[in-house]
Scaffold this active site. Sequence first.
Site, PDB file in Angstrom:
ATOM      1  N   LYS A  10      34.382  12.584 -16.247  1.00 34.23           N
ATOM      2  CA  LYS A  10      33.467  11.662 -15.459  1.00 34.23           C
ATOM      3  C   LYS A  10      32.590  11.239 -17.575  1.00 34.23           C
ATOM      4  O   LYS A  10      32.099  11.916 -17.905  1.00 34.23           O
ATOM      5  CB  LYS A  10      33.064  11.943 -14.708  1.00 34.23           C
ATOM      6  N   TYR A  50      37.647   3.681  -5.765  1.00 38.42           N
ATOM      7  CA  TYR A  50      36.872   4.077  -5.547  1.00 38.42           C
ATOM      8  C   TYR A  50      37.219   3.384  -3.752  1.00 38.42           C
ATOM      9  O   TYR A  50      35.870   3.352  -2.847  1.00 38.42           O
ATOM     10  CB  TYR A  50      35.199   4.715  -5.649  1.00 38.42           C
ATOM     11  N   THR A  92      32.032  19.164  -4.649  1.00 40.49           N
ATOM     12  CA  THR A  92      31.056  18.097  -4.953  1.00 40.49           C
ATOM     13  C   THR A  92      29.528  18.108  -5.175  1.00 40.49           C
ATOM     14  O   THR A  92      29.234  17.618  -6.759  1.00 40.49           O
ATOM     15  CB  THR A  92      30.989  16.411  -3.851  1.00 40.49           C
ATOM     16  N   ARG A 103      32.658  22.321 -12.249  1.00 42.22           N
ATOM     17  CA  ARG A 103      30.867  21.456 -12.042  1.00 42.22           C
ATOM     18  C   ARG A 103      29.228  22.530 -11.631  1.00 42.22           C
ATOM     19  O   ARG A 103      28.364  22.025 -12.194  1.00 42.22           O
ATOM     20  CB  ARG A 103      31.303  20.760 -10.366  1.00 42.22           C
ATOM     21  N   ASN A 113      28.928  14.565 -11.806  1.00 45.20           N
ATOM     22  CA  ASN A 113      30.002  15.316 -10.993  1.00 45.20           C
ATOM     23  C   ASN A 113      30.394  16.186 -12.424  1.00 45.20           C
ATOM     24  O   ASN A 113      31.664  16.932 -11.943  1.00 45.20           O
ATOM     25  CB  ASN A 113      29.934  15.932  -9.516  1.00 45.20           C
ATOM     26  N   HIS A 116      36.568  14.719 -11.260  1.00 43.73           N
ATOM     27  CA  HIS A 116      37.287  14.622 -10.426  1.00 43.73           C
ATOM     28  C   HIS A 116      38.462  14.883  -9.846  1.00 43.73           C
ATOM     29  O   HIS A 116      39.099  15.259 -11.336  1.00 43.73           O
ATOM     30  CB  HIS A 116      37.222  12.234 -10.176  1.00 43.73           C
ATOM     31  N   GLU A 127      46.021   7.562  -7.240  1.00 40.30           N
ATOM     32  CA  GLU A 127      44.799   7.511  -8.481  1.00 40.30           C
ATOM     33  C   GLU A 127      46.342   7.032  -9.311  1.00 40.30           C
ATOM     34  O   GLU A 127      45.602   6.899 -10.228  1.00 40.30           O
ATOM     35  CB  GLU A 127      44.563   8.540  -8.741  1.00 40.30           C
TER      36      GLU A 127
END
Length: 138
Positions: A10, A50, A92, A103, A113, A116, A127
Amino acid sequence: MPQRTFSIIKPDAVRKGYTGAILAELDRAGFRIVAAKKQSISKPQAEGFYHVHKERPFFGDLCTFMSSGPLFLMVLEKDNAIADLRKLMGATNPANAEEGTIRKKFAGSIQENAIHGSDAEETAAFEIGYWFAGYELI
Ligand code: CMP
């Protein structure tokens, strides 16, 4: 049987310079990178990705964050890839993530975070197809 999953490094992790370290964790855990691309995404593209979260209170902020800078889109492969990546990522919310997880090491908050990973076979299929064309996955 090798299984494929979809993953994103991310924008928070890319911004902080953690891309190489996260790729090393994935490599060490036995994931093969089938395809990877670094790009920035638009807010509408994030909203489409999303869409299952569109009624959640964090949806707008999440899509703004995901379109805030470059990220790495990846298709990863190994036996049991979906569950193994979820385990390697950790919870998460990094505050709840186990020691040794990506994470725990690299995430800053429940939203920012670091990584994904698809949560099931059907979501992985959606996805992967959302971000990659068939010819990119040979
Ligand atoms: P991800 O695995 O990409 O799936 C949905 C994302 O929404 C999640 O990681 C977080 O980045 C974000 N998210 C989930 N729950 C919350 C929350 N309670 N507040 C803010 N962001 C969240």
